[in-house]
Design a protein around this motif. Sequence first.
Motif, PDB file in Angstrom:
ATOM      1  N   GLY A 404       0.514  -1.160   0.175  1.00 35.47           N
ATOM      2  CA  GLY A 404       0.301  -0.132  -0.094  1.00 35.47           C
ATOM      3  C   GLY A 404       1.105   1.541  -0.251  1.00 35.47           C
ATOM      4  O   GLY A 404       0.471   2.237   0.167  1.00 35.47           O
ATOM      5  N   SER A 405       2.392   0.909  -0.310  1.00 34.65           N
ATOM      6  CA  SER A 405       3.048   2.203  -0.218  1.00 34.65           C
ATOM      7  C   SER A 405       3.216   3.373  -1.356  1.00 34.65           C
ATOM      8  O   SER A 405       2.927   4.430  -1.349  1.00 34.65           O
ATOM      9  CB  SER A 405       4.436   2.232  -0.276  1.00 34.65           C
ATOM     10  OG  SER A 405       5.014   1.692  -1.921  1.00 34.65           O
ATOM     11  N   GLY A 406       2.200   2.890  -2.529  1.00 39.12           N
ATOM     12  CA  GLY A 406       2.094   3.898  -3.732  1.00 39.12           C
ATOM     13  C   GLY A 406       3.712   3.437  -3.859  1.00 39.12           C
ATOM     14  O   GLY A 406       3.335   4.837  -5.150  1.00 39.12           O
ATOM     15  N   ALA A 407       4.353   3.952  -3.491  1.00 38.08           N
ATOM     16  CA  ALA A 407       5.679   3.544  -4.766  1.00 38.08           C
ATOM     17  C   ALA A 407       6.192   4.182  -6.114  1.00 38.08           C
ATOM     18  O   ALA A 407       5.743   2.169  -6.009  1.00 38.08           O
ATOM     19  CB  ALA A 407       7.190   3.195  -3.498  1.00 38.08           C
ATOM     20  N   PRO A 408       6.439   4.021  -6.340  1.00 34.14           N
ATOM     21  CA  PRO A 408       6.379   3.769  -8.474  1.00 34.14           C
ATOM     22  C   PRO A 408       7.846   2.354  -8.336  1.00 34.14           C
ATOM     23  O   PRO A 408       8.977   2.554  -7.633  1.00 34.14           O
ATOM     24  CB  PRO A 408       7.322   4.556  -9.053  1.00 34.14           C
ATOM     25  CG  PRO A 408       8.104   6.026  -7.873  1.00 34.14           C
ATOM     26  CD  PRO A 408       7.157   5.488  -6.869  1.00 34.14           C
ATOM     27  N   ALA A 409       7.085   1.810  -9.306  1.00 28.30           N
ATOM     28  CA  ALA A 409       7.921   0.064  -9.153  1.00 28.30           C
ATOM     29  C   ALA A 409       8.975   1.158 -10.993  1.00 28.30           C
ATOM     30  O   ALA A 409       9.000   1.786 -11.111  1.00 28.30           O
ATOM     31  CB  ALA A 409       6.980  -0.766 -10.009  1.00 28.30           C
ATOM     32  N   PRO A 410      10.428   0.007  -9.935  1.00 26.53           N
ATOM     33  CA  PRO A 410      10.973  -0.343 -11.244  1.00 26.53           C
ATOM     34  C   PRO A 410      11.029  -0.260 -13.357  1.00 26.53           C
ATOM     35  O   PRO A 410       9.729  -0.874 -13.365  1.00 26.53           O
ATOM     36  CB  PRO A 410      12.224  -1.116 -11.222  1.00 26.53           C
ATOM     37  CG  PRO A 410      11.696  -1.637  -9.727  1.00 26.53           C
ATOM     38  CD  PRO A 410      10.332  -1.769  -9.830  1.00 26.53           C
ATOM     39  N   THR A 411      10.760   0.699 -13.475  1.00 32.07           N
ATOM     40  CA  THR A 411      11.184   1.788 -14.666  1.00 32.07           C
ATOM     41  C   THR A 411      12.261   0.651 -16.180  1.00 32.07           C
ATOM     42  O   THR A 411      11.086   0.523 -17.106  1.00 32.07           O
ATOM     43  CB  THR A 411      10.369   2.432 -15.393  1.00 32.07           C
ATOM     44  OG1 THR A 411      11.704   3.608 -14.895  1.00 32.07           O
ATOM     45  CG2 THR A 411       9.055   2.879 -14.559  1.00 32.07           C
ATOM     46  N   SER A 412      13.042   1.141 -15.331  1.00 28.23           N
ATOM     47  CA  SER A 412      14.071   0.616 -16.761  1.00 28.23           C
ATOM     48  C   SER A 412      13.078  -0.630 -17.362  1.00 28.23           C
ATOM     49  O   SER A 412      13.074  -2.045 -17.413  1.00 28.23           O
ATOM     50  CB  SER A 412      14.925  -0.050 -15.845  1.00 28.23           C
ATOM     51  OG  SER A 412      16.332  -0.235 -17.050  1.00 28.23           O
ATOM     52  N   THR A 413      14.285  -0.710 -18.636  1.00 27.67           N
ATOM     53  CA  THR A 413      13.888  -2.096 -19.719  1.00 27.67           C
ATOM     54  C   THR A 413      15.272  -2.944 -20.247  1.00 27.67           C
ATOM     55  O   THR A 413      15.654  -3.130 -21.273  1.00 27.67           O
ATOM     56  CB  THR A 413      12.774  -1.710 -21.262  1.00 27.67           C
ATOM     57  OG1 THR A 413      13.907  -0.813 -21.497  1.00 27.67           O
ATOM     58  CG2 THR A 413      11.687  -0.963 -20.757  1.00 27.67           C
ATOM     59  N   SER A 414      16.258  -2.503 -19.082  1.00 19.95           N
ATOM     60  CA  SER A 414      17.419  -2.878 -18.746  1.00 19.95           C
ATOM     61  C   SER A 414      17.638  -3.843 -19.070  1.00 19.95           C
ATOM     62  O   SER A 414      18.679  -5.316 -19.788  1.00 19.95           O
ATOM     63  CB  SER A 414      18.253  -2.590 -19.440  1.00 19.95           C
ATOM     64  OG  SER A 414      18.713  -2.720 -17.784  1.00 19.95           O
ATOM     65  N   GLY A 415      16.801  -5.352 -18.420  1.00 21.12           N
ATOM     66  CA  GLY A 415      17.292  -6.961 -18.361  1.00 21.12           C
ATOM     67  C   GLY A 415      15.794  -7.124 -17.493  1.00 21.12           C
ATOM     68  O   GLY A 415      14.969  -5.948 -17.320  1.00 21.12           O
ATOM     69  N   PRO A 416      16.342  -8.319 -16.659  1.00 21.42           N
ATOM     70  CA  PRO A 416      14.748  -8.803 -15.698  1.00 21.42           C
ATOM     71  C   PRO A 416      15.207  -8.261 -14.359  1.00 21.42           C
ATOM     72  O   PRO A 416      15.670  -7.877 -13.901  1.00 21.42           O
ATOM     73  CB  PRO A 416      15.585 -10.512 -15.591  1.00 21.42           C
ATOM     74  CG  PRO A 416      17.089 -10.298 -16.083  1.00 21.42           C
ATOM     75  CD  PRO A 416      16.817  -9.227 -17.012  1.00 21.42           C
ATOM     76  N   VAL A 417      13.622  -8.228 -14.522  1.00 22.75           N
ATOM     77  CA  VAL A 417      12.927  -7.716 -12.796  1.00 22.75           C
ATOM     78  C   VAL A 417      12.742  -8.418 -11.816  1.00 22.75           C
ATOM     79  O   VAL A 417      11.978  -9.480 -11.814  1.00 22.75           O
ATOM     80  CB  VAL A 417      11.814  -7.060 -13.251  1.00 22.75           C
ATOM     81  CG1 VAL A 417      11.137  -5.968 -12.291  1.00 22.75           C
ATOM     82  CG2 VAL A 417      12.116  -6.067 -15.011  1.00 22.75           C
ATOM     83  N   LYS A 418      13.655  -8.081 -10.430  1.00 21.10           N
ATOM     84  CA  LYS A 418      12.984  -9.043  -9.282  1.00 21.10           C
ATOM     85  C   LYS A 418      12.064  -8.708  -8.543  1.00 21.10           C
ATOM     86  O   LYS A 418      12.174  -7.533  -8.237  1.00 21.10           O
ATOM     87  CB  LYS A 418      14.342  -9.158  -8.201  1.00 21.10           C
ATOM     88  CG  LYS A 418      15.652  -9.818  -8.901  1.00 21.10           C
ATOM     89  CD  LYS A 418      16.960  -9.272  -7.496  1.00 21.10           C
ATOM     90  CE  LYS A 418      18.230 -10.674  -8.134  1.00 21.10           C
ATOM     91  NZ  LYS A 418      18.536 -10.061  -6.653  1.00 21.10           N
ATOM     92  N   LEU A 419      10.961  -9.502  -8.207  1.00 22.28           N
ATOM     93  CA  LEU A 419       9.917  -8.856  -8.209  1.00 22.28           C
ATOM     94  C   LEU A 419       9.914  -8.702  -6.656  1.00 22.28           C
ATOM     95  O   LEU A 419      10.522  -9.001  -6.092  1.00 22.28           O
ATOM     96  CB  LEU A 419       8.837  -9.569  -8.346  1.00 22.28           C
ATOM     97  CG  LEU A 419       7.891  -9.447  -9.559  1.00 22.28           C
ATOM     98  CD1 LEU A 419       7.242 -10.691  -9.853  1.00 22.28           C
ATOM     99  CD2 LEU A 419       7.607  -8.096 -10.463  1.00 22.28           C
ATOM    100  N   PRO A 420       8.972  -7.754  -5.578  1.00 20.14           N
ATOM    101  CA  PRO A 420       9.016  -7.981  -4.106  1.00 20.14           C
ATOM    102  C   PRO A 420       8.490  -8.843  -3.810  1.00 20.14           C
ATOM    103  O   PRO A 420       8.387  -9.970  -4.415  1.00 20.14           O
ATOM    104  CB  PRO A 420       8.254  -7.096  -3.742  1.00 20.14           C
ATOM    105  CG  PRO A 420       7.989  -5.706  -4.972  1.00 20.14           C
ATOM    106  CD  PRO A 420       8.082  -6.760  -6.446  1.00 20.14           C
ATOM    107  N   SER A 421       9.381  -9.469  -2.531  1.00 14.91           N
ATOM    108  CA  SER A 421       9.523 -10.652  -1.610  1.00 14.91           C
ATOM    109  C   SER A 421       7.981 -11.099  -2.213  1.00 14.91           C
ATOM    110  O   SER A 421       7.788 -12.330  -1.529  1.00 14.91           O
ATOM    111  CB  SER A 421       9.805 -10.761  -0.735  1.00 14.91           C
ATOM    112  OG  SER A 421       9.449  -9.290   0.108  1.00 14.91           O
ATOM    113  N   ASN A 422       7.005 -11.085  -1.722  1.00 13.91           N
ATOM    114  CA  ASN A 422       5.084 -10.511  -0.932  1.00 13.91           C
ATOM    115  C   ASN A 422       5.121 -10.712  -2.640  1.00 13.91           C
ATOM    116  O   ASN A 422       3.881 -11.395  -2.619  1.00 13.91           O
ATOM    117  CB  ASN A 422       3.984  -9.754  -0.336  1.00 13.91           C
ATOM    118  CG  ASN A 422       4.056  -8.148  -1.480  1.00 13.91           C
ATOM    119  OD1 ASN A 422       5.695  -8.177  -1.880  1.00 13.91           O
ATOM    120  ND2 ASN A 422       3.448  -7.948  -1.073  1.00 13.91           N
ATOM    121  N   VAL A 423       4.952 -11.094  -3.871  1.00 16.20           N
ATOM    122  CA  VAL A 423       4.254 -11.709  -4.752  1.00 16.20           C
ATOM    123  C   VAL A 423       5.443 -13.131  -5.251  1.00 16.20           C
ATOM    124  O   VAL A 423       6.245 -13.709  -5.109  1.00 16.20           O
ATOM    125  CB  VAL A 423       5.279 -11.326  -6.117  1.00 16.20           C
ATOM    126  CG1 VAL A 423       4.290 -11.920  -7.609  1.00 16.20           C
ATOM    127  CG2 VAL A 423       5.183  -9.795  -6.279  1.00 16.20           C
TER     128      VAL A 423
END
Length: 438
Positions: A404-423
């Motif tokens: 519920g923080s509303g913080a923006p997620a990473p937007t770089s398109t340079s490689g794989p994305v590590k998702l937050p640990s609650n996913v």
Amino acid sequence: MTDLPRRQRARGPAPVRHGKLPRRRPGVAIAKLLAGVVAVAVVSSVSVAAYAVWDVSRSVKHGIHLAALPGHSAAPQDIPNVAAIDGGVNLLLAGTDSRTGLGGVYNSADEQAASTGEGNNDVTMLLHIAQDHKSMAVVSFPRDLMVRIPTCPAPDGKGTVSGSSKAMFNTALSRGGLACVVLTVEKLTGLSIPFGAVINFNGVSAMSTAVGGVTVCLASRVKDDKTNPPLDLPAGESTLVGDEALSFLRSRYGVGDGSDLGRISNQQVFLSALARKIVSGGVLSKPVQLYALAKAAVQNITPSDTLTNPTTLVQIALALKDTGLQNMVFLQYPAAPDPDNPNRVVPDDYAASAVNDALVNDQPVVLTGSTGRAAEDPTATGTPTPTDSSTPANTPTTAPGDTGSGAPAPTSTSGPVKLPSNVTGQTAAQQTCTKGNN
């Protein structure tokens, strides 16, 4: 979580339209749909393949038109005649709980009272295949997720069905058919989804039988008297076929903590086992079994009009031919408790944003959390970085699990994305086990 109140309102097909994916692109399982369509593509005998395409084609049901969001073209995507589909794929599969027309164990008064007509999308999965075909994500959406449902085309083609600012996700199908489910997911994720299908209970039974059963690992006994037929499986390995496979996938009270979120992780145990069997277990080299699987698939789905050509299904399946099990990720759309209702959940702002951005930017995802409430994997703590990429994974700027923080997620398109640990979720390569709720 509580089950949705029973519905008995019948709905007809939704004659509406939908747009194409600009850059291109398993009740209950997207992987089964893909397994079925692979069948026609890999049959070794030309004569058998030709007959299979003809026979499977005449089994395909009339297609449903999907609606176009503003700014998207409504024209269907052009499909090459041979080889894998060009570019990526977004395909939504809605598993309906409707018992209408199924007969057998679903023909009793109690079963018919539970859900008739269009039914509810109690299982909804989004398949995203990357444009380079090197990664795949299957996102499962909780049925109890409270979301905005947009105004949808009326199922009878006359006018529209009013939307809701906050409603249970699984009511989208009964409101406006497959097109409404697709529109809801598009609004939620930001994706354009040109392909979709509805699968019923019989489809799951038929396809699990056609593949020769799926062997799953059970960390403890799984018993659920609320499924039809009732489920009672001992700890260890069980090979699930037909209606027993369906009961396993539908089980809620017999797995994990008895919640819908636990059911999702249990389904991912099944899907990863199915994917391993299809890719590594020799199914692709057995024309008779493959043909039976393809026919079982198309006889039990109602596709969008963009999927009525079996060639399209084959080309989508071929896109996964060289993806690799470790690059096939099954994940649950991240959710947090609904502050207005303890029996419902809402999207987790930060984690959902991370998932959405990765999908829209066509980036592979790496799971850093657990396998979910009803699954365990003692040999791994997260998913490996995709093998085709040497680029360091993106790291969220906010602590994983911050809800519920509303913080923006990473937007770089340079490689794989590590998702937050609650996913939560797993790869197809992980051999997980279901935890019973007994």
